[in-house]
Enzyme design. Structure first.
Site, mmCIF file in Angstrom:
data_model
loop_
_atom_site.group_PDB
_atom_site.id
_atom_site.type_symbol
_atom_site.label_atom_id
_atom_site.label_comp_id
_atom_site.label_asym_id
_atom_site.label_seq_id
_atom_site.Cartn_x
_atom_site.Cartn_y
_atom_site.Cartn_z
ATOM 1 N N LYS A 34 4.120 0.992 10.192
ATOM 2 C CA LYS A 34 4.283 2.173 9.335
ATOM 3 C C LYS A 34 3.820 3.428 10.054
ATOM 4 O O LYS A 34 4.370 4.507 9.843
ATOM 5 C CB LYS A 34 3.451 2.008 8.063
ATOM 6 N N GLU A 51 0.877 -1.162 0.000
ATOM 7 C CA GLU A 51 0.000 0.000 0.000
ATOM 8 C C GLU A 51 0.926 1.228 0.000
ATOM 9 O O GLU A 51 1.787 1.336 0.868
ATOM 10 C CB GLU A 51 -0.868 -0.026 1.262
ATOM 11 N N ARG A 72 4.531 -12.556 10.016
ATOM 12 C CA ARG A 72 5.283 -11.360 9.679
ATOM 13 C C ARG A 72 6.581 -11.310 10.475
ATOM 14 O O ARG A 72 6.715 -11.938 11.514
ATOM 15 C CB ARG A 72 4.450 -10.103 9.883
#
Ligand code: ATP
Ligand code: MG
Length: 563
Positions: free
Chosen positions: A271, A35, A261
């Site tokens: 982020k 993204e 992850r």
């Protein structure tokens, strides 16, 4: 290239089985779907290596797809940085660069189809009410009063949503699934919302935007993706991923596979937090060498090979864990130890005068560039009467077993002679040591037959008239805590920021050959670690070196103590 049929991880095992059953006609097609709302970090590198690496392993393809269904402002900057980072890591999407926003028209048509099939409806509940109707993990949800609208009415309302007839947030399109499902994602999830926001690619063409859970399986389908690899938090979304594709009756449906992850100690991977660090000036930008971003690691001097090696070694698992940052540092060291030039740089200089060395003599001494890699050859370094050594390599009043320099004691200067400290000169006012008067033994020159006399300590040094000034930046972890994102303190990660994560030394002296350094050349400064020029702040006549990693291998220590 032959297809490797052995499975190195559970994803390969799934693919092997699909190849056996001919599920996708032997095709393997993955994608990396960032993204564009931030810079990529080392966690993304894991996903990039996995997606591109898996495709390569099976002679398949991997797309780069920007998952830009959520319009935000600065996306263009992020798109460019992401492309640069993936390329720098060594991966190639060839002509397969896609944007989910390119599919907005097709995704809209799929939504219309779902309405026609009676599987989607326009709902007028507010966001608050939708939440309330959804129920909880222990309580079933309730049907929306708008759930039984006719297909015609839904088609009309959805068309008018697109046409901009309704206020932001006044209506949504929802999938009609099951408000009592134990999986909350299946309780009539929102598919489209009204949002008057300019999109970085589609401008103001749209005032309705699809939700990720709806857009993602369809984007995968439209690109012919076979294995849609994502992180574990999407496991509960998989039934929804499958539901959309099934109800639409699509053939050759992609399958979602989840993996754990990457989390790293002393680091944050969110982020949102990384963005705060940048915006609040806690670090100097996304590419600050202390950041876990790909651009930060690159600026620091880490090579793509070291990052790929790290991603290989951490493997791919099905349950979340946190990897010790020492392993990343270990991979960086391993990569550099073979290829970095070993040179001498004095970070905190202390002047040494060799009293019995001729005033105007300069000798050019031989110095090997890397003892582990003789092919890297050797160079000449100048030696003269006035030198600099490291301040911390001298102690006036040393403890036992101190093998560096102290009054009356001998050390070897690397690639050069054995010297002895004869006298310590201090600043009368401050008492600081400002100079050492030494003598050298001319018979002990390195490389000479007679030069083999052994002393315990060997120091690095530079020749005063030849050395070049440089700035050196030393880094430490950004966070003192092992898991900063889990801090319970109300300041959260801010409470555990390392106040000493960067130390700037401005009066360092490096050997003259480093005048020709370039940012893509890595060096080992003997006894100090691995360094490379900062590509942003260095310029002609202005050397700024970043320490990539120190020489101390905490990972090897951890591993050995486990035996
Ligand atoms: P956001 O919260 O903004 O969605 P994200 O970290 O999921 O952040 P994306 O741009 O959506 O960022 O991620 C792109 C891809 O990288 C996704 O497939 C995601 O699962 C994967 N990814 C993100 N973070 C990690 C991580 N720490 N380890 C492994 N893969 C990751
Ligand atoms: Mg994401």
């Amino acid at each position: 290239m032959a297809v490797n049929t052995g499975a190195a991880n559970f994803i390969h095992a799934i693919i092997n089985e699909d190849l056996e059953t001919g599920k996708y006609g032997g095709r393997v097609h993955t994608r990396f779907p960032p993204e564009p709302n931030g810079y990529l970090h080392i966690g993304h590198a894991k996903s990039i290596c996995l997606n591109f690496g898996t495709a390569a392993r099976y002679n398949g393809l991997c797309n780069l797809r920007f998952d830009d269904t959520n319009p935000t402002k600065e996306e263009v900057e992020f798109v460019e940085s992401i492309k640069a980072d993936v390329r720098w890591l060594g991966f190639d999407w060839e002509d397969r660069l896609y944007y989910a926003s390119d599919y907005f028209e097709q995704i809209y048509e799929f939504a219309v189809q779902l309405i026609k099939l009676g599987h989607a409806y326009v709902c007028d509940l507010s966001a608050e009410e939708i939440r309330e109707y959804r129920g909880t993990l222990t309580q079933p949800g309730r049907n929306s009063p708008y759930r039984d609208r006719s297909v015609e009415e839904n088609l009309d309302l959805f068309r008018r949503m697109r046409a901009g007839e309704f206020e932001d947030g006044s209506r949504v399109l929802r999938a009609k699934i099951d408000m009592t499902s134990p999986n909350l994602n299946m309780r009539d999830p929102v598919m489209y919302r009204i949002l008057r926001q300019t999109h970085h690619r589609t401008g103001d063409n749209w005032c309705i935007y699809p939700m990720y859970d709806f857009a993602h399986p369809l984007s995968d389908y439209l690109e012919g993706i076979t294995h849609s690899i994502c992180t574990l938090e999407f496991e509960d979304h998989r039934p929804l991923y499958d539901w959309y594709l099934e109800v639409l009756g699509l053939e050759n449906r992609p399958q979602q596979i989840e993996f754990a992850r990457l989390n790293l100690t002393h680091t944050v991977m969110s982020k949102r937090i990384l963005r705060q660090l940048v915006e609040e000036g806690i670090v100097n930008g996304w590419d600050d060498p202390r950041m876990p971003t790909i651009s930060g690691l690159r600026r620091r001097g880490v090579t793509p090979a070291a990052i790929r090696d790290f991603c290989d070694r951490i493997g791919v698992a099905k349950s979340n864990s946190t990897v010790d940052i020492g392993l990343l540092e270990h991979c960086i060291r391993e990569d550099l130890s073979k290829n970095a030039y070993r040179v001498m740089a004095v970070l905190r200089p202390l002047k040494v005068v060799i009293e019995n060395y001729p005033e105007d003599l300069v000798e050019e001494l031989d110095a090997e560039n890397n003892p582990e890699n003789p092919a890297m050859g050797s160079r000449k370094i100048p030696f003269s009467r006035v030198l600099y050594i490291e301040q911390e390599d001298f102690l006036e009043d040393p403890p036992k077993k101190y093998f560096r320099l102290s009054p009356g004691k001998e050390v070897r200067l690397k690639h050069a002679y054995i010297i002895r400290c004869e006298q310590v000169i201090k600043d009368e006012r401050t008492g600081d040591i400002v100079e050492l008067r030494c003598t050298y033994d001319p018979t002990t020159r390195s490389g000479l037959e007679s030069g083999n006399r052994k002393v315990k300590g060997t120091l690095h040094w530079v020749s005063a008239p030849h050395a070049i000034k440089a700035e050196v930046r030393l880094f430490d972890h950004l966070f003192l805590a092992r898991n900063p994102a889990e801090e319970k303190d109300e300041l959260g990660y801010r409470a555990v920021l390392n106040p000493n994560s960067m130390e700037v030394l401005t009066s360092c002296l490096v050997e003259p050959g480093l005048a020709a350094a370039t940012p893509d050349q890595r060096y080992q400064f003997l006894r100090q670690g691995y360094f490379a020029l900062d590509p942003e702040d260095s310029g002609p006549g202005n050397l700024v070196f970043n320490r990539i990693v120190s020489l101390r291998d905490s990972w090897a220590k951890i591993r050995n103590s486990g035996n």
